[in-house]
Enzyme design. Structure first.
Site, short mmCIF file in Angstrom:
data_model
loop_
_atom_site.label_atom_id
_atom_site.label_comp_id
_atom_site.label_asym_id
_atom_site.label_seq_id
_atom_site.Cartn_x
_atom_site.Cartn_y
_atom_site.Cartn_z
CG HIS A 55 -0.30 -0.01 2.53
ND1 HIS A 55 0.43 -1.07 3.01
CD2 HIS A 55 -0.26 0.94 3.51
CE1 HIS A 55 0.88 -0.79 4.22
NE2 HIS A 55 0.48 0.43 4.54
CG HIS A 97 0.07 4.17 4.90
ND1 HIS A 97 -0.65 3.40 5.78
CD2 HIS A 97 -0.80 5.09 4.41
CE1 HIS A 97 -1.91 3.83 5.82
NE2 HIS A 97 -2.02 4.86 5.00
CG ASP A 99 5.31 2.54 7.37
OD1 ASP A 99 4.36 3.10 6.80
OD2 ASP A 99 5.17 1.58 8.14
CG HIS A 100 4.30 -0.27 4.09
ND1 HIS A 100 4.29 -1.62 4.36
CD2 HIS A 100 3.87 0.32 5.24
CE1 HIS A 100 3.88 -1.84 5.59
NE2 HIS A 100 3.61 -0.66 6.15
CG HIS A 155 -3.81 -0.29 6.72
ND1 HIS A 155 -3.76 0.24 7.99
CD2 HIS A 155 -2.65 0.08 6.11
CE1 HIS A 155 -2.62 0.89 8.15
NE2 HIS A 155 -1.94 0.82 7.02
CG ASP A 158 0.71 -1.93 7.60
OD1 ASP A 158 1.58 -2.82 7.69
OD2 ASP A 158 0.98 -0.72 7.77
CG HIS A 172 4.31 -2.79 10.89
ND1 HIS A 172 5.21 -1.75 10.98
CD2 HIS A 172 3.47 -2.46 9.88
CE1 HIS A 172 4.92 -0.83 10.07
NE2 HIS A 172 3.87 -1.25 9.39
#
Length: 263
Positions: A56, A58, A60-61, A115, A135, A175
């Site tokens: 996705h 975000h 941090d990805h 998410h 996530d 995570h």
């Protein structure tokens, strides 16, 4: 299929994954924020990273995409709906698409909103299936819906897609939240002896050698699969007194997701 789980050693406790073809030594990397860690692991195994899969949009990805492209020339794959959010997207994915890695690895794309509304999971088509779930789902937990998602959509993803996967499916989340999520399970369902056993086993585990659960195990201690459990419903009503006497599973899921946000 060869799989390596890489823990990023960052405050968000990210996992990255390398999925490699044992014949061609080509590899796909999932959500490679820590680029050097991913490249070092691939070099150690003599794998060549040719594809990047973003579950996705975000940060941090996707934050390592540009550096990974620069160093490997890898192509970027992500949900087709994320084309305006993920730069350098080479292939937009839809439900049912197949991602091939080398000559022997096939991964089925699942469109898994909740998410975010542009989230994909990958399911390996093999005798020992694995779900690379970003996530959407965590060990003993579910993703939040605070940054572009919706709990009703996440419930539908859990109930209509994830719950019906083979029981032996291995769970590879984005995570490491296992211990904290088990603590939430026991806050909601204090009588869950399985959750107690797993918490005692996993507290203090090395995230670089993290335990890989199966879907069958998740259904024993993941509250978001245990929506008809009387203890879960009873204790939830203590927090949400307006919850109906016989709530639907969707109502329980949404209430749990809201409670988890503030827990």
């Amino acid at each position: 299929m060869l799989v390596e789980q890489l823990y990023a050693d960052n405050p968000l406790r990210n996992f990255h994954y390398l999925i490699a073809c044992p014949e061609s030594r080509e590899a796909l990397v999932i959500d490679p924020l820590d680029v050097d860690r991913c490249l070092h692991a691939a070099e150690k195994q003599d794998w060549k990273i040719t594809q990047i899969l973003n579950t996705h949009e975000h940060w941090d990805h996707i934050g390592g995409n540009e550096e990974m492209i620069e160093k490997t020339g890898a192509k970027v794959l992500a949900h087709k709906g994320a084309a305006d959010k993920i730069k350098h997207l080479d292939r937009g994915l839809s439900a049912g698409d197949i991602v091939e890695v080398g000559s022997s690895v096939n991964l089925k794309v699942l469109d898994t909103p909740g998410h975010t509304m542009s989230h994909v999971c990958l399911l390996s088509n093999s005798d020992n299936p694995g779900l690379f779930c970003g996530d959407t789902m965590f060990n003993a937990g579910a993703g939040n819906c605070k940054n572009g998602g919706h709990p009703e959509e996440l419930y539908d993803t859990f109930s209509r897609q994830l719950a019906s996967l083979p029981e032996a499916t291995r769970i590879y989340p984005g995570h490491d939240y296992f211990v904290n999520n088990l603590q939430f399970t026991l806050d909601r369902e204090p009588g869950n002896e399985t959750a107690k056993q797993y918490l005692a086993k996993l507290e203090g585990q090395d995230p670089h050698a993290a335990y890989i659960s199966s879907l069958a195990e998740e259904k024993l201690f993941n509250t978001f699969f245990r929506l008809d459990n009387p203890e879960v419903v009873r204790r939830l009503r203590e927090k949400f007194p307006d919850l109906s006497d016989r709530p639907t599973e969707k109502e329980v899921f949404i209430a749990l997701r809201e409670l988890r946000n503030s827990w």
